[in-house]
Structures are given as C-alpha cells and as structure tokens.
Design a protein around this motif. Sequence first.
Motif, mmCIF file in Angstrom:
data_model
loop_
_atom_site.group_PDB
_atom_site.id
_atom_site.type_symbol
_atom_site.label_atom_id
_atom_site.label_comp_id
_atom_site.label_asym_id
_atom_site.label_seq_id
_atom_site.Cartn_x
_atom_site.Cartn_y
_atom_site.Cartn_z
ATOM 1 N N GLY A 326 0.627 -1.190 0.212
ATOM 2 C CA GLY A 326 0.147 0.169 -0.098
ATOM 3 C C GLY A 326 0.838 1.342 0.058
ATOM 4 N N GLY A 327 2.241 1.030 0.547
ATOM 5 C CA GLY A 327 3.088 2.204 0.565
ATOM 6 C C GLY A 327 3.536 2.457 -0.725
ATOM 7 N N THR A 328 4.336 3.263 -1.037
ATOM 8 C CA THR A 328 4.818 3.704 -2.302
ATOM 9 C C THR A 328 6.212 3.811 -2.365
ATOM 10 O OG1 THR A 328 4.883 6.083 -1.904
ATOM 11 C CG2 THR A 328 2.619 4.822 -3.334
ATOM 12 N N SER A 329 6.975 3.249 -1.252
ATOM 13 C CA SER A 329 8.628 3.389 -1.237
ATOM 14 C C SER A 329 8.963 2.443 -0.395
ATOM 15 C CB SER A 329 9.203 4.686 -1.101
ATOM 16 O OG SER A 329 10.408 4.700 -1.085
ATOM 17 N N TYR A 330 10.107 1.719 -0.700
ATOM 18 C CA TYR A 330 10.680 0.790 0.130
ATOM 19 C C TYR A 330 11.626 1.703 1.017
ATOM 20 C CZ TYR A 330 9.214 -3.138 -2.787
ATOM 21 O OH TYR A 330 8.498 -4.059 -3.756
ATOM 22 N N SER A 331 11.923 2.840 0.773
ATOM 23 C CA SER A 331 12.916 3.387 1.581
ATOM 24 C C SER A 331 12.176 4.355 2.914
ATOM 25 C CB SER A 331 13.323 4.665 0.714
ATOM 26 O OG SER A 331 14.065 5.572 1.358
ATOM 27 N N MET A 332 13.092 3.990 3.790
ATOM 28 C CA MET A 332 12.551 4.679 4.961
ATOM 29 C C MET A 332 12.848 6.330 5.134
ATOM 30 S SD MET A 332 10.935 3.006 7.186
ATOM 31 C CE MET A 332 10.841 3.578 8.713
ATOM 32 N N LEU A 333 13.939 6.636 4.293
ATOM 33 C CA LEU A 333 14.183 7.949 3.951
ATOM 34 C C LEU A 333 13.067 8.593 3.434
ATOM 35 C CD1 LEU A 333 18.000 7.955 2.870
ATOM 36 C CD2 LEU A 333 16.883 8.565 5.233
ATOM 37 N N ARG A 334 12.715 8.062 2.379
ATOM 38 C CA ARG A 334 11.006 8.591 1.618
ATOM 39 C C ARG A 334 10.013 8.672 2.643
ATOM 40 N NH1 ARG A 334 12.713 11.398 0.112
ATOM 41 N NH2 ARG A 334 11.024 12.027 -0.723
ATOM 42 N N THR A 335 9.992 7.800 3.331
ATOM 43 C CA THR A 335 9.044 7.487 4.542
ATOM 44 C C THR A 335 9.088 8.769 5.524
ATOM 45 O OG1 THR A 335 8.937 5.088 3.998
ATOM 46 C CG2 THR A 335 7.916 5.973 6.147
ATOM 47 N N LEU A 336 10.219 8.927 5.916
ATOM 48 C CA LEU A 336 10.301 9.974 7.035
ATOM 49 C C LEU A 336 9.998 11.399 6.218
ATOM 50 C CD1 LEU A 336 13.783 9.255 8.552
ATOM 51 C CD2 LEU A 336 11.543 9.087 9.465
ATOM 52 N N ALA A 359 12.860 6.499 13.350
ATOM 53 C CA ALA A 359 13.270 5.144 12.221
ATOM 54 C C ALA A 359 14.352 4.349 13.063
ATOM 55 C CB ALA A 359 13.911 5.885 11.139
ATOM 56 N N THR A 360 15.046 4.686 14.079
ATOM 57 C CA THR A 360 15.873 3.766 14.632
ATOM 58 C C THR A 360 15.672 3.576 15.948
ATOM 59 O OG1 THR A 360 17.404 5.770 15.414
ATOM 60 C CG2 THR A 360 17.794 4.767 13.196
ATOM 61 N N LEU A 361 15.962 4.144 17.144
ATOM 62 C CA LEU A 361 15.648 3.690 18.384
ATOM 63 C C LEU A 361 14.070 3.852 18.867
ATOM 64 C CD1 LEU A 361 16.533 3.133 21.330
ATOM 65 C CD2 LEU A 361 16.828 5.702 21.834
ATOM 66 N N PHE A 410 18.061 16.598 7.869
ATOM 67 C CA PHE A 410 16.703 16.978 7.245
ATOM 68 C C PHE A 410 16.771 16.860 5.732
ATOM 69 C CE2 PHE A 410 13.155 20.072 6.206
ATOM 70 C CZ PHE A 410 12.348 19.309 6.580
ATOM 71 N N LEU A 411 18.017 17.051 5.144
ATOM 72 C CA LEU A 411 18.280 17.079 3.550
ATOM 73 C C LEU A 411 18.334 15.673 3.209
ATOM 74 C CD1 LEU A 411 19.259 18.054 0.726
ATOM 75 C CD2 LEU A 411 21.743 18.140 1.962
ATOM 76 N N LEU A 412 18.721 14.520 4.188
ATOM 77 C CA LEU A 412 18.704 13.339 3.738
ATOM 78 C C LEU A 412 17.369 12.706 3.636
ATOM 79 C CD1 LEU A 412 21.315 11.308 6.113
ATOM 80 C CD2 LEU A 412 21.007 10.893 3.492
ATOM 81 N N GLN A 413 16.560 13.092 4.516
ATOM 82 C CA GLN A 413 15.148 12.851 4.334
ATOM 83 C C GLN A 413 14.408 13.284 3.397
ATOM 84 O OE1 GLN A 413 13.724 13.842 8.629
ATOM 85 N NE2 GLN A 413 11.821 14.676 7.557
ATOM 86 N N THR A 414 14.990 14.817 2.857
ATOM 87 C CA THR A 414 13.880 15.285 2.265
ATOM 88 C C THR A 414 14.302 14.805 0.563
ATOM 89 O OG1 THR A 414 13.693 17.186 3.510
ATOM 90 C CG2 THR A 414 12.947 17.623 1.124
#
Length: 444
Positions: A326-336, A359-361, A410-414
């Motif tokens: 249902g989600g559209t990306s496998y990436s947790m960065l995209r998810t963030l 996404a970690t702890l 923030f750049l990494l997740q965006t």
Amino acid sequence: MTRRLLRGRTLTFLRWPETADDLASCRYEEDGGLLFEDGRIADAGSYDAVRGRAGANIEVVDHRPHLLLPGLIDCHVHMPQMQVIGSFGAELLDWLNTYTFPAETQFRDAQHARRIARLFLEEMLRQGTTTVVAYCSVHRQSVEAFFAEANALDMLTIAGKVMMDRNAPDGLLDTAQSGYDDSKALIAQWHGVGRQHYAITPRFAITSSPEQMGAAGALAAEFPDLHIQTHLSENHAEIAYTQELYPWSRDYTDIYAHYGLTGPRSLFGHCIHLSERETDALVQSGSVAVFCPTSNLFLGSGLFPYQPHRRRPKPLRIALATDIGGGTSYSMLRTLDEAYKVIALQGEKLNPLASFWQATLGNAQALSLEDRIGTLDVGSDADVVVLDTGAVPAMRLRMETVTTLAQELFLLQTLGDDRCVVETYVAGKPLKHGIIGQAETSSA
Ligand SMILES: [Zn+2]
C-alpha cells in the motif's frame, strides 16, 4: 580471527529529541569507530580510542565522510505485495479485492514465495533497512520461505502467517482451526531460530470470523512473548464494515481487546481515525500504533495524528513503517519525508533528529527490541547503515549550505533515497549488494 572496525561519523540516539537543537538526545562522533565482533558491536566511541583498544587482527573500513547510523527499522510491510505496489485508483477495500488478494493467492506456490521473499529482503537491504516486521500470506509456505531467506541473511525479522477465514477469495482462506494449527507449527519451527521472531498475524477483523479471532487470542495467551500484528482504523468504509460484522462491539479497538489481542507486543497498522476512547484503550494496554505515511496518502486513508498522540499525558507508543505494497516506497528516508508532510498538513512539525530517532531507536522501542537493535550501543547487534548525504549532485550542492547535523539529516530525509545508502551491515556483514556481493567483497 579478523575483526571489522568501521570508521566514519557515528550517530545514535539516547532518547526522544525535543527539538532540532536537542543534541543531548543523541551521541555523535565526528571521527567515530565501531568495532564488530561475532555479529555484535564490541566497542564504540572515537575512532582513535576504539582503534587503540582493539589490538591486532583488525580490518579497518574507512567510511569517512559518511554517516554511520543504526540499521533502519520498518515496522509494517507485506512481503507478498511486491507486485502490487503502484496499483492504480482504489481505496482500501477495493484495493485489497482488486489487486492484493489475487497477488497473494500466488503464494501457495513455494517457489514463487521463495523468489519474492529473497527479492523483498534484498530490496530492504539496498534501502538500508535491516529489520522488517512482515505479513506473509495465508499460506504456511510463504512464512517458511520468508524465514528461510531472512535466516540465510542473518537479518532480525518479525513475521507471521496471515490468518484470514472469510471475505476473501477461496485460495486465500484458512479456517479458525487450520490458522491456529499452522501458526503454532510455524512458531515451533521458526520462533527463536537465529534472529527470527514469530508474530501472531490476524489480517484484520473483516477477514477473521469471531471463531478465528478467538483462535488468535488463544495463541496470544499461550505465547505471551510473541508479537501480534494486525490492522486498525485505516479507512472509513473499513471501520463501518467492521462495526457491522461485530455489532456488539463499542468500537473497532474493542474487538481486538475483547479477544485479548491488545498489549505491549501488539502492533496496530494505521490507527488513523481512532476515537478518544480507543486511543485511551491502546495507551492503557501499552499497544503500538504503526504510522504508514506513504500508504495512508496513496490510498487516501487519512492523516495519522502523530503529535497529538505523543502529547497525551501518557503518550501512545508509535512505530513508523512503509506498509509495502500500500506504501509507495521501500525507503525509510522517503517514508520520513512523507511523515513530515503528513504532520505538516496538521499544522505541526517533526524535527529531523526526532525523525531519525523514530526510524531507529523509536522503532526498536516500539518493538521492545532496543537492547538488540536501533542503537550503536556496545553489545547491540551490528546492524548499521552507511549514508552519504552528497550522493547526488543536487544534494551535494545543497550540502554546501548545510551547517548543522539537524540540517544534514533533514536534507537526507527530504532528498535522500537508496542512492544515499553506501552500505548496509547486518550482524556485522556488508550486505547491501546481497550475499553475492558479500562473497565478492570478502575475496577481494
Ligand atoms: Zn498493512
């Protein structure tokens, strides 16, 4: 025996970061070292200190100037839905009937299950995700395939056989008894093997009869250490239909509570439209709500109230997930990135330190596995992702103006995605390129 010592900028969280300036919430080493031994983190700190303590027989892997974070954790995915992702034009119940159920029917074929399970886990590793909490299909062989592949990769996973005995095609139904028996056999076969954990997995109240919900509750009572995963309050039509099927219930959450399926090991996917009473019930039982932003946007399900849940006198425990397919990306960065936008649409913000904590702890705590995963603490399993914030030209250009760690995150997740993942270590082994890549690396 040669031990591996990683060098790079290490970042691990200690607690929830209140603001983007709350650097006391994390431990960051500009020139950090992580020593791997027997699949665990044997030492951590400044590179010089760790190198000094490590002695002989060390292979140093220099990842400077990249960031070393705990492997990312995805708390809700559907392994059999790789060929469902990106299916057009439906809301939840139609999407299940039109796309998902036909695709899952194919998993009665053990060969197909094995192939997709392998591709699924390799895709997760390519994205820097080292732990997944997965729904397999109703077929026992889909779970056997999943655990066999996860165990071969030595990934810590939580997974289970979907229990569903109504409101789906014939090829996708068990019975209350067979669902119970197959789950129990799989628990005996796989729970505690290597890093594998079994989750009791009734799909949701719509596809389980009261008898089957009772059977799931019986399993939960017999195996109180197991996780439980299901879906709750995703979509208005789903909620209305659930109420029709369980007319005696006060609300949707009450159904799961009635069958003994709420509690600190229970993971409820979505939880978008909960009433105050339901949220209170989840909080009181210690249950976890799993936020799946790309899926909630894609299926038009709604906006998960992340900050209101956190602000309660006793916060609701929250996990974050992709909800493939249902989600559209496998990436947790995209998810963030999408999580940030879902929260922004409600007039609030999630600071970048808090995003990466989640996404970690944060996810490790939601799974009650923070002693094993989600940090770079000594003694933890050596699951680590190496991230390059300058992986693509547009990010390199933007990095020229970045002056703080929070800005970089923030750049990494965006803008970030799998292109930023330089390497993914699982129990100390580099597996971004799969086991084949691992063999090539070690012989090089
Ligand atoms: Zn789901």
